[in-house]
Design an enzyme around this catalytic site. Structure first.
Site, PDB file in Angstrom:
ATOM      1  N   ARG A   1      28.118  45.358  25.127  1.00 28.31           N
ATOM      2  CA  ARG A   1      28.631  43.987  25.117  1.00 28.31           C
ATOM      3  C   ARG A   1      28.363  43.255  26.442  1.00 28.31           C
ATOM      4  NH1 ARG A   1      34.395  44.463  21.852  1.00 28.31           N
ATOM      5  NH2 ARG A   1      33.529  43.907  19.813  1.00 28.31           N
TER       6      ARG A   1
ATOM      7  N   LYS B   1      41.126  50.952   6.278  1.00 25.13           N
ATOM      8  CA  LYS B   1      42.214  50.238   5.595  1.00 25.13           C
ATOM      9  C   LYS B   1      41.726  49.298   4.508  1.00 25.13           C
ATOM     10  CE  LYS B   1      45.733  49.997   9.186  1.00 25.13           C
ATOM     11  NZ  LYS B   1      45.877  49.084  10.309  1.00 25.13           N
TER      12      LYS B   1
ATOM     13  N   GLY C   1      32.074  47.621  15.252  1.00 30.90           N
ATOM     14  CA  GLY C   1      33.234  48.497  15.174  1.00 30.90           C
ATOM     15  C   GLY C   1      32.812  49.959  15.121  1.00 30.90           C
TER      16      GLY C   1
ATOM     17  N   GLY D   1      35.400  42.869  13.431  1.00 33.66           N
ATOM     18  CA  GLY D   1      36.286  41.979  12.672  1.00 33.66           C
ATOM     19  C   GLY D   1      35.691  40.590  12.507  1.00 33.66           C
TER      20      GLY D   1
HETATM   21  P1  ADP Z   1      35.041  49.728  11.353  1.00 37.60           P
HETATM   22  O1  ADP Z   1      35.573  49.774  12.761  1.00 37.60           O
HETATM   23  O2  ADP Z   1      33.574  50.118  11.295  1.00 37.60           O
HETATM   24  O3  ADP Z   1      35.329  48.423  10.679  1.00 37.60           O
HETATM   25  P2  ADP Z   1      37.433  51.010  10.343  1.00 37.60           P
HETATM   26  O4  ADP Z   1      38.093  50.767  11.648  1.00 37.60           O
HETATM   27  O5  ADP Z   1      37.926  50.255   9.163  1.00 37.60           O
HETATM   28  O6  ADP Z   1      35.829  50.842  10.495  1.00 37.60           O
HETATM   29  O7  ADP Z   1      37.585  52.541   9.938  1.00 37.60           O
HETATM   30  C1  ADP Z   1      37.061  53.577  10.740  1.00 37.60           C
HETATM   31  C2  ADP Z   1      37.888  54.825  10.607  1.00 37.60           C
HETATM   32  O8  ADP Z   1      38.007  55.211   9.251  1.00 37.60           O
HETATM   33  C3  ADP Z   1      37.233  55.988  11.321  1.00 37.60           C
HETATM   34  O9  ADP Z   1      38.089  56.397  12.374  1.00 37.60           O
HETATM   35  C4  ADP Z   1      37.143  57.080  10.258  1.00 37.60           C
HETATM   36  O10 ADP Z   1      37.502  58.364  10.739  1.00 37.60           O
HETATM   37  C5  ADP Z   1      38.134  56.621   9.226  1.00 37.60           C
HETATM   38  N1  ADP Z   1      37.837  57.159   7.895  1.00 37.60           N
HETATM   39  C6  ADP Z   1      36.752  56.937   7.149  1.00 37.60           C
HETATM   40  N2  ADP Z   1      36.801  57.616   5.999  1.00 37.60           N
HETATM   41  C7  ADP Z   1      37.970  58.317   5.995  1.00 37.60           C
HETATM   42  C8  ADP Z   1      38.607  59.205   5.080  1.00 37.60           C
HETATM   43  N3  ADP Z   1      38.025  59.515   3.918  1.00 37.60           N
HETATM   44  N4  ADP Z   1      39.807  59.692   5.419  1.00 37.60           N
HETATM   45  C9  ADP Z   1      40.377  59.356   6.585  1.00 37.60           C
HETATM   46  N5  ADP Z   1      39.832  58.537   7.509  1.00 37.60           N
HETATM   47  C10 ADP Z   1      38.635  58.014   7.215  1.00 37.60           C
HETATM   48 MG    MG Z   2      37.555  50.137  13.597  1.00 37.90          MG
END
Ligand code: ADP
Ligand code: MG
Length: 386
Positions: A37, A174, A328, A351
Site C-alpha cells: 500500500r 461472513k 483483503g 471492503g
Molecule cells: P477477505 O478478507 O478476502 O474479504 P474474509 O475476511 O471474509 O476474506 O474471510 C477470510 C477468512 O475466512 C480467513 O481467515 C479464512 O481462514 C476464513 N475461512 C475461509 N473458509 C473457512 C471455513 N470453511 N471455515 C472457517 N474459516 C474459513
Molecule cells: Mg478479511
C-alpha cells in the site's frame, strides 16, 4: 463515473497538498510486513512533488480506538515512506482522534488548515464516511490520485462491460457481510462460484447437512431466496472436513481430516472446498473472459485446508481472462503464493472493492464529484477501458 484529476487542480508550484492515503499496512515486530500500500501511492506523490508541491500525507493504521496507542504508531510506516518517497511528511495516525471514525467536520477543518488543495488516493478507506475522507473535499479543491483512478476504473468496468463469460468467485468468512454483494453480482455475472465459510449457510439453505461448520441462521432465509431465484450460483459438490476434537490453525491439536460430498456428518467442520470442486472452479476460471475473486475458499492459513484457495489462485494466474482480486485475505493468499503479479489487478481495498462493485459508488468518490462542482473543477470519465 466522472472524477476530478490532479491536472485539474492547476499549477501546484509552491502549493501545499494534503494527500489522504490508505497506508494501513500489516506490521510485524514493529516493522512493515508488507509495503504494497505504501508503494502503490508513490506514483501520486511523485506527480505532486514533480509539480513543485509540498506534500503532507495522512492515513489511519489499525484500530487504535480513538486514542494514541504505541502499537499503532506511524513511525515504521514513516520510515518506509521516507525510503520510497523522500521529502514528504506523514501525519500521526488519524484514528488516534475519535473524530476520524465519527466523521466529525471539526477534524477535517483541522486537517486542511495550511493546505491549498486535497488529493484522495485512499481507495481502501473510501467506503467509509470518515472525517479525513469526506471532510476535506468540502473545504478545498480536490482531486482523485492515480491509484484511486485505477482502482475505480477496474471495478467500475466490471459493472459496465466485462468480457464474458464473467465469473465471480466468492469465499471468506461472513455471509452476513457479503450477501449484498452476492445478490448484486448475481445480476452482473454469468457464473457465481461460492466457497469459504460462507458457503455453509447456502448449503444449509439448500437442505444439506453441514455438521459443525460455520452457519449464520439469521441469513438462511436470504440464502434460500437467492438460490430459489434461479441465479447462476454454484455451491461446492465436495468438501474437506475437520473431525471432532480438531482445531483450525492448530494441526498439533489433532482431529481427522477427510473428504466428503456436499454433506458432512455431525461434529465435522467444513474447512475447505474439496478437490473436485476446486478442479471445476479452476476449469470455469480457465474458460472465463473476466474473473473477480474475493475471499479464500477455505481456512487457508492452516496448510491442511489451503488446497482449494491455492488451486483457485493458480487458475487465476494461468487464465487468459482479465482477472481482478478484491484484496483483503484473498490478496494476502495470492501474495504468499508469489502470484500477486500474475493477476490483471490486485486491489488495495478489500471492503472498498466489494462496496464499489455492489453499489457503483462510494462515499469517498461522491464527495470528490461534489467538490468539483463546488470549486468549478472539470470531471473526467474514469472507466473507459474496454
Ligand atoms: P477477505 O478478507 O478476502 O474479504 P474474509 O475476511 O471474509 O476474506 O474471510 C477470510 C477468512 O475466512 C480467513 O481467515 C479464512 O481462514 C476464513 N475461512 C475461509 N473458509 C473457512 C471455513 N470453511 N471455515 C472457517 N474459516 C474459513
Ligand atoms: Mg478479511
Amino acid at each position: 463515473m466522472r472524477l476530478p484529476t490532479i491536472p485539474d487542480l492547476g499549477d501546484l508550484g509552491g502549493r501545499s497538498v494534503l494527500l489522504r492515503a490508505d497506508l494501513n499496512v500489516p506490521l510485524h515486530d514493529g516493522e512493515v510486513a508488507d509495503d504494497t500500500r505504501i508503494r502503490e501511492v508513490v506514483p501520486t506523490i511523485a506527480v505532486l512533488v514533480e509539480a513543485g508541491a509540498r506534500v503532507n500525507v495522512c492515513s489511519h493504521l489499525g484500530r487504535p480506538k480513538g486514542r494514541p496507542d504505541p502499537a499503532f504508531d506511524m513511525a515504521p510506516v514513516r520510515r518506509r515512506l521516507a525510503d520510497l518517497a523522500p521529502g514528504v511528511d506523514l501525519l500521526d495516525n488519524l484514528r488516534f482522534d475519535p473524530r476520524e471514525e465519527a466523521g466529525d467536520p471539526a477534524l477535517a477543518a483541522r486537517l486542511v488548515a495550511g493546505h491549498d488543495v486535497f488529493v484522495s488516493d485512499a481507495f481502501g478507506a473510501c467506503h467509509r464516511a470518515h472525517a479525513s475522507i469526506v471532510g476535506p473535499p468540502r473545504l478545498l479543491p480536490s482531486a482523485a490520485g492515480l491509484l484511486m483512478l485505477v482502482e475505480a476504473a477496474e471495478i467500475l468496468s466490471l459493472r459496465r462491460a466485462p468480457r464474458r463469460p464473467f465469473v465471480v468467485v466468492l469465499g471468506g468468512a461472513k455471509v452476513a457481510d457479503k450477501l449484498g454483494v452476492v445478490e448484486a453480482v448475481c445480476s452482473m455475472a454469468d457464473i457465481v462460484l461460492v466457497g469459504g465459510a460462507m458457503c455453509f449457510t447456502f448449503l444449509a439453505a439448500a437442505g444439506h447437512d453441514i455438521g459443525a461448520s460455520l452457519c449464520d441462521p439469521d441469513h438462511l432465509e436470504d440464502c434460500r431466496a437467492l438460490l430459489a431465484a434461479g441465479h447462476p450460483l454454484q455451491l461446492p459438490e465436495d468438501l474437506v472436513g475437520l473431525g471432532p476434537g480438531g482445531r483450525l490453525g492448530e494441526p498439533a491439536a489433532g482431529g481427522a481430516v477427510r473428504q466428503f460430498g456436499a454433506n458432512l456428518p455431525d461434529g465435522w467442520l467444513g474447512a475447505d472446498i474439496g478437490p473436485g470442486t476446486a478442479a471445476s472452479f479452476a476449469d470455469t476460471i480457465a474458460d472465463a473472459g473476466t474473473v473477480f475473486w474475493n475471499g479464500p475458499l477455505g481456512a487457508f492459513e492452516d496448510p491442511r485446508f489451503a488446497a482449494g484457495t491455492a488451486t483457485v489462485a493458480e487458475a487465476l494466474a494461468e487464465t487468459r481472462a482479465h482477472t481482478v482480486v478484491g484484496g483483503g485475505d484473498s490478496g494476502a493468499a495470492l501474495t504468499s503464493m508469489g502470484l500477486a503479479r500474475s493477476v490483471s489487478h490486485l486491489s488495495t481495498g478489500g471492503g472498498a472493492s466489494l462496496a464499489l462493485l455492489e453499489h457503483g459508488d462510494l462515499p469517498g468518490l461522491a464527495v470528490l464529484r461534489a467538490s468539483a462542482e463546488r470549486f468549478s473543477l472539470p470531471l473526467h470519465e474514469v472507466d473507459e477501458r474496454d
